[in-house]
Scaffold this motif. Structure first.
Motif, mmCIF file in Angstrom:
data_model
loop_
_atom_site.group_PDB
_atom_site.id
_atom_site.type_symbol
_atom_site.label_atom_id
_atom_site.label_comp_id
_atom_site.label_asym_id
_atom_site.label_seq_id
_atom_site.Cartn_x
_atom_site.Cartn_y
_atom_site.Cartn_z
ATOM 1 N N ASN A 61 82.408 35.419 -0.648
ATOM 2 C CA ASN A 61 81.499 34.154 -0.709
ATOM 3 C C ASN A 61 82.352 33.049 -1.417
ATOM 4 O O ASN A 61 83.052 33.098 -2.321
ATOM 5 C CB ASN A 61 80.390 34.677 -1.796
ATOM 6 C CG ASN A 61 79.141 35.297 -1.060
ATOM 7 O OD1 ASN A 61 79.218 35.291 -0.014
ATOM 8 N ND2 ASN A 61 78.362 35.877 -1.847
ATOM 9 N N THR A 63 80.666 30.666 -2.585
ATOM 10 C CA THR A 63 79.678 30.028 -3.811
ATOM 11 C C THR A 63 79.124 31.585 -4.327
ATOM 12 O O THR A 63 78.350 32.154 -3.496
ATOM 13 C CB THR A 63 78.500 29.348 -3.555
ATOM 14 O OG1 THR A 63 79.264 28.139 -2.916
ATOM 15 C CG2 THR A 63 77.755 28.947 -4.646
ATOM 16 N N ASN A 66 75.438 33.112 -3.035
ATOM 17 C CA ASN A 66 75.068 32.528 -1.792
ATOM 18 C C ASN A 66 75.703 32.904 -0.425
ATOM 19 O O ASN A 66 76.662 32.585 -0.382
ATOM 20 C CB ASN A 66 75.227 30.940 -1.911
ATOM 21 C CG ASN A 66 74.643 29.946 -0.713
ATOM 22 O OD1 ASN A 66 74.287 30.871 0.113
ATOM 23 N ND2 ASN A 66 74.920 28.721 -0.769
ATOM 24 N N ASN A 67 74.983 33.889 0.092
ATOM 25 C CA ASN A 67 75.699 34.723 1.069
ATOM 26 C C ASN A 67 75.675 33.781 2.394
ATOM 27 O O ASN A 67 76.478 34.251 3.413
ATOM 28 C CB ASN A 67 74.901 36.143 1.571
ATOM 29 C CG ASN A 67 73.449 35.741 1.824
ATOM 30 O OD1 ASN A 67 72.973 34.866 1.976
ATOM 31 N ND2 ASN A 67 72.954 37.208 1.915
ATOM 32 N N THR A 68 75.142 32.584 2.461
ATOM 33 C CA THR A 68 75.465 31.755 3.519
ATOM 34 C C THR A 68 77.035 31.167 3.646
ATOM 35 O O THR A 68 77.086 30.484 4.590
ATOM 36 C CB THR A 68 74.175 30.619 3.671
ATOM 37 O OG1 THR A 68 74.369 29.804 2.353
ATOM 38 C CG2 THR A 68 72.972 31.023 3.773
ATOM 39 N N THR A 69 77.461 31.182 2.307
ATOM 40 C CA THR A 69 78.814 30.744 2.283
ATOM 41 C C THR A 69 79.785 31.855 2.571
ATOM 42 O O THR A 69 81.231 31.516 2.446
ATOM 43 C CB THR A 69 79.163 29.949 0.939
ATOM 44 O OG1 THR A 69 78.915 31.068 0.032
ATOM 45 C CG2 THR A 69 78.089 28.881 0.547
#
Length: 131
Positions: A61, A63, A66-69
Motif C-alpha cells: 500500500n 497509504t 487504503n487498499n485502493t493505493t
C-alpha cells in the motif's frame, strides 16, 4: 512451469490480505496473467511457460489502510513485467498459496521455491535463490 494446459486455470499463485485484497497469477503455457478473484485480467505477459521461470509477485500500500493505493508488481526472471494499482478482493483469509486452485482446467504446474515477507517488498536480488 506449466505443461499440457487445457481449459482456463483459475489461480496458480496468490496473495490475499485484508489490507490489500487479493490477486493471483494465472499461468498458461504461453502467458502469465495477474487476476483478481473474479478472474478480471489486471495485466499479462507473453512467455514460454513450458520452461521454468522465476515469478515474483509483490504488493504494498502507498497509504496504510487504503487498499485502493496497493501497487501490485509481477517480475518474471528478475524483470518487472506487470504493474497494477488498486484493490484486490479479500477472500476472508490472509496469506499466500502456490498451487493450482481449480477443478476444471487440467495440466501440470510446478513450483519449487517460495519466500514471503510481511514488512515490505523483496527486491529481485533479495529473493533470487542461489542454486
Amino acid at each position: 512451469r506449466a505443461t499440457g494446459i487445457t481449459g482456463t486455470p483459475t489461480f496458480n499463485y496468490g496473495i490475499s490480505n485484508g489490507n490489500v485484497g487479493g490477486h493471483y497469477l494465472r499461468l498458461y503455457t504461453n502467458e502469465v496473467r495477474l487476476v483478481d478473484n473474479a478472474g478480471n485480467n489486471r495485466g499479462s505477459y507473453l512467455l514460454d511457460a513450458t520452461v521454468y521461470h522465476k515469478y515474483h509477485m509483490t504488493v504494498k500500500n502507498s497509504t496504510i489502510g487504503n487498499n485502493t493505493t496497493a501497487v501490485w508488481r509481477v517480475y518474471v526472471d528478475g524483470t518487472q513485467q506487470i504493474t497494477f494499482t488498486g484493490a484486490g478482493t479479500h477472500e476472508g483469509w490472509d496469506g499466500f498459496f502456490a498451487r493450482h486452485a481449480d477443478t476444471t482446467a487440467t495440466g501440470t504446474w510446478r513450483f519449487d521455491w517460495i519466500a514471503g515477507r510481511n514488512d515490505g517488498e523483496f527486491t529481485p536480488a533479495q529473493w533470487d535463490p542461489v542454486y
